[in-house]
Write a protein that holds these residues in place. Sequence first.
Motif: not given
Length: 105
Positions: A51, A25, A54-55, A20-22, A57-59, A17-18
């Motif tokens: 993009k 970027k 990332g979403k 995914g946040w980055y 991987w967070i979820y 999740a972390g």
Amino acid sequence: QINIGKLILPLVGLSFAGLGWYMPKFKQNYFVGFKLPWTLENTDNWNETHKVAGKLWIYGGLFQVITTLIFEGKYAFICFMVATAIMVIIPSVFSYRMYIRGNKI
């Protein structure tokens, strides 16, 4: 007594999740991210793929944390591995389809 085996999968899910946040970027590089031939040759493909990833991987990472804390043993592991497979396959297919369409969204 702390069961370290019960903590490993949720911590890895939290790490996903972390990441995914980055992930959106990440600049185009050969060290981190979805390093597929078509993402490395086109900046737009790289950016859009990361993009989406990332979403996801967070979820997906949060799903892994929750399911591995709720379920025991093999069921937790199965949920974890299915989520990991989805988190890798969907962005890869998205990226390839974008490449086939001429790197248009």
